[in-house]
Design an enzyme around this catalytic site. Structure first.
Site, short mmCIF file in Angstrom:
data_model
loop_
_atom_site.label_atom_id
_atom_site.label_comp_id
_atom_site.label_asym_id
_atom_site.label_seq_id
_atom_site.Cartn_x
_atom_site.Cartn_y
_atom_site.Cartn_z
N HIS A 273 1.03 -1.18 -0.08
CA HIS A 273 -0.04 0.12 0.11
C HIS A 273 0.87 1.21 0.15
O HIS A 273 1.84 1.25 0.50
CB HIS A 273 -1.04 -0.03 1.32
N GLU B 177 0.37 4.16 1.43
CA GLU B 177 0.54 4.65 2.83
C GLU B 177 1.74 3.97 3.47
O GLU B 177 2.46 4.59 4.17
CB GLU B 177 -0.71 4.82 3.64
N CYS C 61 -6.31 1.95 5.13
CA CYS C 61 -6.98 0.78 5.72
C CYS C 61 -6.43 0.71 7.19
O CYS C 61 -5.50 1.32 7.74
CB CYS C 61 -6.66 -0.40 4.93
#
Length: 156
Positions: free
Chosen positions: A53, A55, A83
Protein backbone atom coordinates in the site's frame (compact mmCIF):
# COMPACT_ATOMS: atom_id res chain seq x y z
CA UNK A 1 1.91 26.98 4.80
CA UNK A 2 0.43 23.66 3.76
CA UNK A 3 -2.44 23.40 1.29
CA UNK A 4 -4.35 20.17 2.01
CA UNK A 5 -6.31 20.26 -1.26
CA UNK A 6 -3.22 20.77 -3.43
CA UNK A 7 -1.34 18.01 -1.61
CA UNK A 8 -4.28 15.63 -1.96
CA UNK A 9 -4.37 16.41 -5.67
CA UNK A 10 -0.70 15.42 -5.81
CA UNK A 11 -1.63 12.03 -4.30
CA UNK A 12 -4.10 11.59 -7.17
CA UNK A 13 -1.25 12.15 -9.65
CA UNK A 14 0.84 9.59 -7.77
CA UNK A 15 -2.10 7.14 -7.88
CA UNK A 16 -2.42 7.65 -11.64
CA UNK A 17 1.29 6.93 -12.09
CA UNK A 18 0.98 3.78 -9.94
CA UNK A 19 -1.89 2.60 -12.11
CA UNK A 20 0.04 3.34 -15.30
CA UNK A 21 2.86 1.17 -13.91
CA UNK A 22 0.46 -1.76 -13.43
CA UNK A 23 -0.20 -1.24 -9.72
CA UNK A 24 -3.35 -0.37 -7.83
CA UNK A 25 -4.41 3.29 -8.17
CA UNK A 26 -3.38 4.65 -4.78
CA UNK A 27 -0.93 7.41 -3.93
CA UNK A 28 0.46 8.91 -0.75
CA UNK A 29 3.02 11.46 0.35
CA UNK A 30 4.61 12.88 3.47
CA UNK A 31 4.80 16.65 3.89
CA UNK A 32 6.43 18.73 6.59
CA UNK A 33 4.56 21.37 8.60
CA UNK A 34 5.06 23.95 5.84
CA UNK A 35 3.72 21.63 3.16
CA UNK A 36 7.02 20.69 1.54
CA UNK A 37 6.81 17.19 0.07
CA UNK A 38 9.42 14.90 1.62
CA UNK A 39 8.41 11.43 0.38
CA UNK A 40 6.07 10.17 -2.33
CA UNK A 41 4.98 6.61 -3.08
CA UNK A 42 2.35 4.90 -5.09
CA UNK A 43 0.98 1.44 -4.53
CA UNK A 44 3.51 -1.31 -5.23
CA UNK A 45 1.21 -4.30 -5.74
CA UNK A 46 3.21 -5.78 -8.63
CA UNK A 47 6.26 -6.09 -6.34
CA UNK A 48 4.84 -6.36 -2.83
CA UNK A 49 1.33 -7.79 -3.40
CA UNK A 50 -1.21 -7.08 -0.63
CA UNK A 51 1.04 -5.14 1.79
CA UNK A 52 2.32 -2.83 -0.97
CA UNK A 53 0.00 0.00 0.00
CA UNK A 54 1.13 3.53 -0.81
CA UNK A 55 0.69 4.71 2.78
CA UNK A 56 2.79 1.87 4.20
CA UNK A 57 5.50 2.61 1.65
CA UNK A 58 5.56 6.24 2.83
CA UNK A 59 5.39 5.32 6.54
CA UNK A 60 8.29 2.85 6.27
CA UNK A 61 10.52 5.34 4.47
CA UNK A 62 9.54 8.11 6.89
CA UNK A 63 10.42 5.99 9.92
CA UNK A 64 13.80 5.11 8.39
CA UNK A 65 14.57 8.68 7.34
CA UNK A 66 13.38 11.04 10.06
CA UNK A 67 13.47 11.53 13.80
CA UNK A 68 10.20 10.80 15.66
CA UNK A 69 9.98 14.37 17.02
CA UNK A 70 10.08 15.70 13.46
CA UNK A 71 7.53 13.16 12.19
CA UNK A 72 5.06 14.32 14.84
CA UNK A 73 4.94 17.64 12.95
CA UNK A 74 4.44 15.99 9.55
CA UNK A 75 1.33 14.97 7.61
CA UNK A 76 0.72 11.83 5.59
CA UNK A 77 -1.59 12.61 2.65
CA UNK A 78 -3.40 9.87 0.78
CA UNK A 79 -6.02 9.75 -1.92
CA UNK A 80 -8.15 7.14 -0.11
CA UNK A 81 -8.74 6.65 3.61
CA UNK A 82 -6.05 4.32 4.92
CA UNK A 83 -6.95 0.76 5.81
CA UNK A 84 -6.27 -0.55 9.30
CA UNK A 85 -2.76 -1.70 8.28
CA UNK A 86 -1.85 1.70 6.88
CA UNK A 87 -3.45 3.58 9.77
CA UNK A 88 -1.34 1.47 12.12
CA UNK A 89 1.74 2.09 10.00
CA UNK A 90 1.14 5.84 10.17
CA UNK A 91 0.79 5.58 13.94
CA UNK A 92 3.88 3.39 14.43
CA UNK A 93 6.00 5.60 12.17
CA UNK A 94 5.17 8.48 14.53
CA UNK A 95 3.49 10.71 11.95
CA UNK A 96 1.34 13.32 13.70
CA UNK A 97 -1.33 14.07 11.12
CA UNK A 98 -3.23 12.16 8.43
CA UNK A 99 -5.27 13.67 5.59
CA UNK A 100 -7.29 11.57 3.13
CA UNK A 101 -9.50 12.37 0.17
CA UNK A 102 -12.17 9.64 -0.09
CA UNK A 103 -13.52 7.29 2.59
CA UNK A 104 -12.79 3.59 2.65
CA UNK A 105 -16.55 3.05 2.56
CA UNK A 106 -16.62 4.74 -0.84
CA UNK A 107 -13.64 2.64 -1.92
CA UNK A 108 -15.55 -0.51 -0.99
CA UNK A 109 -18.35 0.61 -3.31
CA UNK A 110 -15.82 0.89 -6.15
CA UNK A 111 -13.89 -2.33 -5.52
CA UNK A 112 -16.71 -4.62 -4.44
CA UNK A 113 -15.39 -8.08 -3.63
CA UNK A 114 -12.27 -7.83 -5.76
CA UNK A 115 -9.81 -10.25 -4.10
CA UNK A 116 -6.94 -7.77 -4.57
CA UNK A 117 -8.66 -5.18 -2.39
CA UNK A 118 -10.99 -6.67 0.18
CA UNK A 119 -11.67 -3.56 2.23
CA UNK A 120 -12.24 -3.68 5.97
CA UNK A 121 -15.04 -1.75 7.60
CA UNK A 122 -12.73 -0.15 10.14
CA UNK A 123 -12.34 3.64 9.87
CA UNK A 124 -8.88 5.09 10.34
CA UNK A 125 -10.15 7.31 13.14
CA UNK A 126 -11.14 4.20 15.09
CA UNK A 127 -7.74 2.56 14.58
CA UNK A 128 -5.81 5.72 15.44
CA UNK A 129 -8.11 6.53 18.35
CA UNK A 130 -7.05 3.29 20.01
CA UNK A 131 -3.45 4.49 20.23
CA UNK A 132 -1.67 6.09 23.16
CA UNK A 133 -0.65 9.19 21.23
CA UNK A 134 -2.95 11.43 19.23
CA UNK A 135 -2.91 11.52 15.44
CA UNK A 136 -4.95 14.34 13.92
CA UNK A 137 -7.17 13.16 11.04
CA UNK A 138 -8.81 15.25 8.30
CA UNK A 139 -11.04 13.80 5.60
CA UNK A 140 -12.90 12.99 3.53
CA UNK A 141 -12.94 15.94 1.12
CA UNK A 142 -16.17 15.69 -0.91
CA UNK A 143 -14.99 18.37 -3.34
CA UNK A 144 -12.25 15.96 -4.53
CA UNK A 145 -14.33 12.78 -4.71
CA UNK A 146 -15.03 12.87 -8.45
CA UNK A 147 -11.39 13.30 -9.45
CA UNK A 148 -10.19 10.65 -7.00
CA UNK A 149 -12.87 8.17 -8.07
CA UNK A 150 -11.84 8.68 -11.73
CA UNK A 151 -8.45 7.14 -10.98
CA UNK A 152 -10.27 3.89 -10.09
CA UNK A 153 -12.78 3.79 -12.95
CA UNK A 154 -12.39 0.64 -15.00
CA UNK A 155 -9.66 -0.73 -12.75
CA UNK A 156 -11.61 -3.00 -10.40
Amino acid sequence: MRDDIALLRRTVEIAEAARAAGNHPFGALLADAEGRVLIEHGNSYTRDKGPGHAEMNVAREAARSYDPAFLETCTLYTSIEPCSMCSGGTYWAGIGRLVYGVSETRLAEMTGDNPENLTMSLPCRQVLGAGQRPVEVAGPFPELEDEIVRTHEGFW
